[in-house]
Design an enzyme around this catalytic site. Structure first.
Site, PDB file in Angstrom:
ATOM      1  N   GLU A 124       0.815  -1.206   0.000  1.00 52.84           N
ATOM      2  CA  GLU A 124       0.000   0.000   0.000  1.00 52.84           C
ATOM      3  C   GLU A 124       0.854   1.264   0.000  1.00 52.84           C
ATOM      4  O   GLU A 124       0.519   2.256  -0.661  1.00 52.84           O
ATOM      5  CB  GLU A 124      -0.941   0.001   1.218  1.00 52.84           C
ATOM      6  CG  GLU A 124      -2.018  -1.062   1.175  1.00 52.84           C
ATOM      7  CD  GLU A 124      -3.091  -0.806   0.133  1.00 52.84           C
ATOM      8  OE1 GLU A 124      -3.086   0.278  -0.492  1.00 52.84           O
ATOM      9  OE2 GLU A 124      -3.945  -1.694  -0.063  1.00 52.84           O
ATOM     10  N   ARG A 128       0.653   3.932  -3.185  1.00 56.14           N
ATOM     11  CA  ARG A 128       0.075   5.233  -2.851  1.00 56.14           C
ATOM     12  C   ARG A 128       1.143   6.312  -2.684  1.00 56.14           C
ATOM     13  O   ARG A 128       1.087   7.354  -3.342  1.00 56.14           O
ATOM     14  CB  ARG A 128      -0.764   5.127  -1.566  1.00 56.14           C
ATOM     15  CG  ARG A 128      -1.932   4.170  -1.677  1.00 56.14           C
ATOM     16  CD  ARG A 128      -2.845   4.269  -0.477  1.00 56.14           C
ATOM     17  NE  ARG A 128      -3.752   3.133  -0.389  1.00 56.14           N
ATOM     18  CZ  ARG A 128      -4.998   3.186   0.060  1.00 56.14           C
ATOM     19  NH1 ARG A 128      -5.512   4.328   0.458  1.00 56.14           N
ATOM     20  NH2 ARG A 128      -5.747   2.099   0.129  1.00 56.14           N
ATOM     21  N   ASP A 251      -5.533  -9.318  -8.830  1.00 53.79           N
ATOM     22  CA  ASP A 251      -5.885  -8.366  -9.879  1.00 53.79           C
ATOM     23  C   ASP A 251      -4.717  -7.612 -10.518  1.00 53.79           C
ATOM     24  O   ASP A 251      -4.435  -7.753 -11.716  1.00 53.79           O
ATOM     25  CB  ASP A 251      -6.946  -7.388  -9.372  1.00 53.79           C
ATOM     26  CG  ASP A 251      -6.626  -6.784  -7.999  1.00 53.79           C
ATOM     27  OD1 ASP A 251      -5.533  -7.029  -7.467  1.00 53.79           O
ATOM     28  OD2 ASP A 251      -7.480  -6.051  -7.461  1.00 53.79           O
ATOM     29  N   GLU A 367     -12.469   1.187 -10.162  1.00 56.55           N
ATOM     30  CA  GLU A 367     -12.122   0.298 -11.280  1.00 56.55           C
ATOM     31  C   GLU A 367     -13.093   0.356 -12.451  1.00 56.55           C
ATOM     32  O   GLU A 367     -12.690   0.318 -13.617  1.00 56.55           O
ATOM     33  CB  GLU A 367     -11.975  -1.142 -10.771  1.00 56.55           C
ATOM     34  CG  GLU A 367     -10.672  -1.415 -10.031  1.00 56.55           C
ATOM     35  CD  GLU A 367     -10.648  -0.900  -8.603  1.00 56.55           C
ATOM     36  OE1 GLU A 367      -9.559  -0.907  -7.983  1.00 56.55           O
ATOM     37  OE2 GLU A 367     -11.720  -0.478  -8.092  1.00 56.55           O
TER      38      GLU A 367
END
Length: 462
Positions: A124, A128, A251, A367
């Site tokens: 993360e 980010r 994903d 998404e």
């Protein structure tokens, strides 16, 4: 140093491309047929972004995020890492919000420090913070942003020091101590865009080498039929869950195989992408009542599993369109939109065989908007702008609050949750804006967006 803001981003970034890219699949003239309604929508998106930003500014300034119902700040760890300002900065630059961008940069320059004794989630923080610092540096030329990115990258590198080269889940920013042995393809394979760009900008090969090894080690553990599972052990490299799909924990592994080829021209990434997408396209799609979905399968046998698709899976039409499989992308996007329209907001998980919600939460995910934008760029079809307008109307209707936008606890009731993730600024608003602002704002054939939608431009190796 060079400074870029607003619509001039395309020109500056286009001149810096160093790797061959496929030609756009639609004549650029078709995309340039903008109209006033689209310009009005772009302004509307910008106004709603500012509504959320002002809520953050008033109630959570200097913290990671705003809780939009209680109007209280929230930090991920014991000390703030300024998640929202870093995530939001390049969106403000794209939108031409110069005053807001200046304030965010001043806050970051003055107060963001990674010399903190806190254990952070590696994945993360990379997508980010590292991604956001790098993109904002490329757009502004502010050397403090690159220095912060380099310092962060150095502190995160111990995450790769496992027996397999697969990264530990957590790393302490001050001590380098690592923890967390159960990881997944997404967290191991969604790192090379950021570390690779940092490597090119700093001339430090170690960043590229460590992140690429993690991607390759993930790929090497695919099954004989080419699929990856959902979870593995970092120390042994053995799979602990063999369910294969395109949703959470897998994903963006697929996304980065393609995008690392686009950004770096690395032939290994292209070869891994071609093998991996061929397996996914063979074993995961399922036809139900004439609609195309991507479901679950056993990674070793390909045996059909759960018929679950959801908000995270909805990135796949965009990736298919971006990589050239537009026909399949259109069909899967139609399914995503049908899932959204079942309740007016998409659920986290949808059982497409039964047509029912499995998990009704929606944390403001981007998404489906991302895929709408990629399909518009690939086809020039105004129907995708119409789709985006419908998505935006629903988003504002159901999630807007006095202080920003709130996640949905369950789309069946539309009850709000006291949460406004930083990716709302980095991704959801950005993709809506790009859809309506016009093709000159950012060209995905020349600029690659990381999985947090931070735009990265190619950089020649030192």
């Amino acid at each position: 140093m060079w400074l870029v803001a607003g619509a001039s981003l395309l020109v500056a970034l286009s001149s810096c491309a160093t790797t061959p890219t496929p030609k756009p699949q639609v004549d650029a003239a078709a995309l340039l047929r903008d109209n006033g309604a689209d310009a009005a929508m772009a302004e509307r998106v910008k106004a709603e972004f500012l509504h959320a930003w002002r809520g953050y500014r008033e109630y959570a300034w200097g913290h990671d995020a705003l809780q939009p119902l209680s109007k209280q700040p929230r930090d991920w760890y014991a000390q703030t890492l300024l998640m929202t300002p870093v995530d939001a900065l390049d969106t403000m630059l794209l939108m031409g919000l110069d005053d807001e961008a200046r304030d965010a940069r001043e806050l970051i320059d003055a107060r963001l420090s990674f010399d903190q004794d806190i254990e952070v989630k590696h994945f993360e923080v990379v997508i980010r913070l590292l991604g956001g610092l790098l993109s904002s540096y490329q757009m502004t030329g502010d050397p403090k942003l690159l220095a912060l990115a380099d310092d962060l990258g150095t502190r995160l590198l111990p995450a790769f020091d496992s027996p397999t080269g697969l990264p530990w889940v957590n790393v302490n920013l001050r001590t380098g101590k690592t923890s967390g042995t159960e990881s997944n393809p997404a967290e191991a394979g969604t790192l090379l865009l950021e570390y690779g760009t940092l490597s090119r900008l700093t001339g430090k090969p170690v960043y590229y080498e460590k992140a690429k090894r993690a991607l390759v080690e993930t790929y090497k553990r695919r099954s004989p039929i080419g699929l990856v599972g959902e979870r593995f052990d970092v120390e042994t490299g053995k799979w602990t869950r063999t369910d294969s799909h395109i949703g959470a924990r897998i994903d963006s592994y697929y996304e980065y195989l393609w995008k690392c080829w686009k950004l770096f021209g690395d032939p290994d990434c292209k070869a891994m992408w071609e093998t991996s997408i061929a397996a996914a396209d063979r074993y995961l799609p399922e036809e139900v009542d004439g609609a195309l979905w991507y479901g679950h399968a056993d990674m070793s046998t390909g045996a059909r599993g759960a018929s679950e698709y959801g908000a995270l899976d909805a990135f796949m039409p965009g990736l298919l369109a971006y990589s050239g499989d537009v026909a399949r992308a259109k069909r899967l996007q139609a399914s995503s939109f049908a899932m959204w329209n079942a309740h007016g907001i998409e659920p986290e998980t949808w059982d497409y065989r039964r047509g029912v919600v499995v998990d009704g939460a929606w944390p403001l995910r981007p998404e489906i908007v991302e895929s709408t934008w990629y399909l518009y760029r690939a086809t020039g079809d105004a129907a995708y702008r119409d789709m985006g307008r419908s998505l935006f109307d629903d988003f504002v209707r159901h999630t807007r609050t006095d202080a920003g936008f709130a996640a949905i606890s369950d789309v069946r009731t539309m009850q709000k949750a006291d949460d406004m993730e930083s990716f709302l600024f980095a991704e959801t608003f950005k993709y809506f804006y790009l859809l309506f602002a016009g093709p000159a704002t950012l060209d995905p054939q020349r600029v690659v967006l990381n999985t947090e939608a931070h735009p990265l431009r190619p950089v020649s190796p030192h």
